[in-house]
Write a protein that holds these residues in place. Sequence first.
Motif, short mmCIF file in Angstrom:
data_model
loop_
_atom_site.label_atom_id
_atom_site.label_comp_id
_atom_site.label_asym_id
_atom_site.label_seq_id
_atom_site.Cartn_x
_atom_site.Cartn_y
_atom_site.Cartn_z
N VAL A 32 34.16 4.00 105.85
CA VAL A 32 32.88 3.62 105.27
C VAL A 32 32.98 3.82 103.76
O VAL A 32 33.29 4.91 103.31
N SER A 33 32.72 2.75 103.01
CA SER A 33 32.72 2.89 101.55
C SER A 33 31.31 3.07 100.99
O SER A 33 31.13 3.56 99.88
N ARG A 34 30.29 2.71 101.79
CA ARG A 34 28.90 2.88 101.37
C ARG A 34 28.03 2.93 102.62
O ARG A 34 28.20 2.13 103.53
N ILE A 35 27.10 3.87 102.63
CA ILE A 35 26.17 3.99 103.75
C ILE A 35 24.83 4.46 103.22
O ILE A 35 24.79 5.31 102.33
N MET A 36 23.75 3.89 103.73
CA MET A 36 22.42 4.35 103.34
C MET A 36 21.37 3.86 104.32
O MET A 36 21.53 2.83 104.96
N MET A 37 20.32 4.64 104.39
CA MET A 37 19.14 4.24 105.15
C MET A 37 18.23 3.50 104.18
O MET A 37 18.09 3.89 103.02
N THR A 38 17.62 2.41 104.66
CA THR A 38 16.80 1.58 103.79
C THR A 38 15.62 1.01 104.57
O THR A 38 15.68 0.90 105.80
N SER A 39 14.60 0.63 103.83
CA SER A 39 13.42 0.04 104.46
C SER A 39 13.55 -1.47 104.63
O SER A 39 12.70 -2.10 105.24
N GLY A 40 14.62 -2.05 104.10
CA GLY A 40 14.80 -3.49 104.24
C GLY A 40 16.16 -3.95 103.73
O GLY A 40 16.84 -3.22 103.00
N ILE A 41 16.53 -5.16 104.11
CA ILE A 41 17.78 -5.79 103.67
C ILE A 41 17.42 -7.14 103.06
O ILE A 41 16.69 -7.92 103.69
N GLU A 42 17.91 -7.42 101.85
CA GLU A 42 17.74 -8.72 101.20
C GLU A 42 19.07 -9.15 100.62
O GLU A 42 19.74 -8.37 99.94
N ASN A 43 19.46 -10.39 100.89
CA ASN A 43 20.73 -10.92 100.41
C ASN A 43 21.90 -10.01 100.77
O ASN A 43 22.78 -9.74 99.97
N LYS A 44 21.88 -9.51 102.00
CA LYS A 44 22.94 -8.65 102.55
C LYS A 44 23.08 -7.31 101.83
O LYS A 44 24.12 -6.67 101.90
N GLU A 45 22.02 -6.88 101.13
CA GLU A 45 22.03 -5.61 100.41
C GLU A 45 20.78 -4.82 100.74
O GLU A 45 19.71 -5.39 100.96
N TYR A 56 16.55 0.63 108.56
CA TYR A 56 17.87 0.03 108.66
C TYR A 56 18.94 1.02 108.22
O TYR A 56 18.76 1.75 107.26
N CYS A 57 20.07 0.98 108.91
CA CYS A 57 21.25 1.71 108.48
C CYS A 57 22.24 0.68 107.96
O CYS A 57 22.84 -0.08 108.72
N PHE A 58 22.38 0.64 106.63
CA PHE A 58 23.29 -0.28 105.97
C PHE A 58 24.66 0.40 105.84
O PHE A 58 24.74 1.56 105.44
N THR A 59 25.71 -0.33 106.18
CA THR A 59 27.06 0.22 106.13
C THR A 59 28.02 -0.80 105.54
O THR A 59 28.06 -1.94 106.00
N PHE A 112 30.13 -6.31 114.44
CA PHE A 112 31.35 -7.04 114.11
C PHE A 112 31.76 -6.77 112.67
O PHE A 112 30.91 -6.72 111.78
N VAL A 113 33.06 -6.63 112.44
CA VAL A 113 33.64 -6.51 111.09
C VAL A 113 34.71 -7.58 110.98
O VAL A 113 35.69 -7.56 111.73
N GLY A 114 34.51 -8.55 110.06
CA GLY A 114 35.37 -9.72 110.03
C GLY A 114 36.32 -9.86 108.86
O GLY A 114 37.04 -10.85 108.78
N SER A 115 36.34 -8.90 107.93
CA SER A 115 37.25 -9.00 106.79
C SER A 115 37.53 -7.60 106.26
O SER A 115 36.91 -6.63 106.71
N PRO A 116 38.44 -7.46 105.28
CA PRO A 116 38.79 -6.12 104.79
C PRO A 116 37.63 -5.35 104.17
O PRO A 116 37.61 -4.13 104.18
N LYS A 117 36.66 -6.07 103.62
CA LYS A 117 35.46 -5.44 103.08
C LYS A 117 34.28 -6.17 103.68
O LYS A 117 34.12 -7.37 103.51
N TRP A 118 33.42 -5.45 104.41
CA TRP A 118 32.39 -6.09 105.21
C TRP A 118 31.11 -5.27 105.15
O TRP A 118 31.13 -4.05 105.31
N ARG A 119 29.98 -5.95 104.93
CA ARG A 119 28.67 -5.29 104.94
C ARG A 119 27.96 -5.64 106.24
O ARG A 119 27.96 -6.80 106.66
N THR A 120 27.35 -4.63 106.84
CA THR A 120 26.63 -4.85 108.08
C THR A 120 25.52 -3.81 108.21
O THR A 120 25.46 -2.87 107.42
#
Length: 127
Positions: free
Chosen positions: A24-37, A53-56, A84-92
């Motif tokens: 995991v290079s970044r993880i955070m709890m958030t109230s929403g996701i916009e533009n995959k962030e 949301y748990c963004f990872t 699913f993780v589909g590439s070397p760096k992936w946001r989900t």
Amino acid sequence: MKKALLVFFAVLLVANLSYAQTKVSRIMMTSGIENKEPVDNVSAVNGEMQDIYCFTEIQTDEYPTEITHIWIYQKDIEAEVKLFVGSPKWRTFSSKTITPEKAGEWKVEIYAQSGQLIDSVDFRVNE
């Protein structure tokens, strides 16, 4: 003897290089996701019914692969979400609807496809 040591270290190096790693290079709890962030970074939310949301962001040398988010409320598993993780760096991300009766301590644990715990994040739902 020197030749045997060289062979041993060569085998050790090849075995180490062939071991796939997911982290995991970044993880955070958030109230929403916009533009995959994530839109914010929260450590506590109010007890009203809402989605959290748990963004990872994952880095891996083995793809495609998957990770699993395990949502835990006061030591009880509330949800298990495979992602699913589909590439070397992936946001989900995964999400959970929090209800007022679920106030207290929460945790999301992130597991690699191998079953190894690779990170976790804690948050609190206030009454």
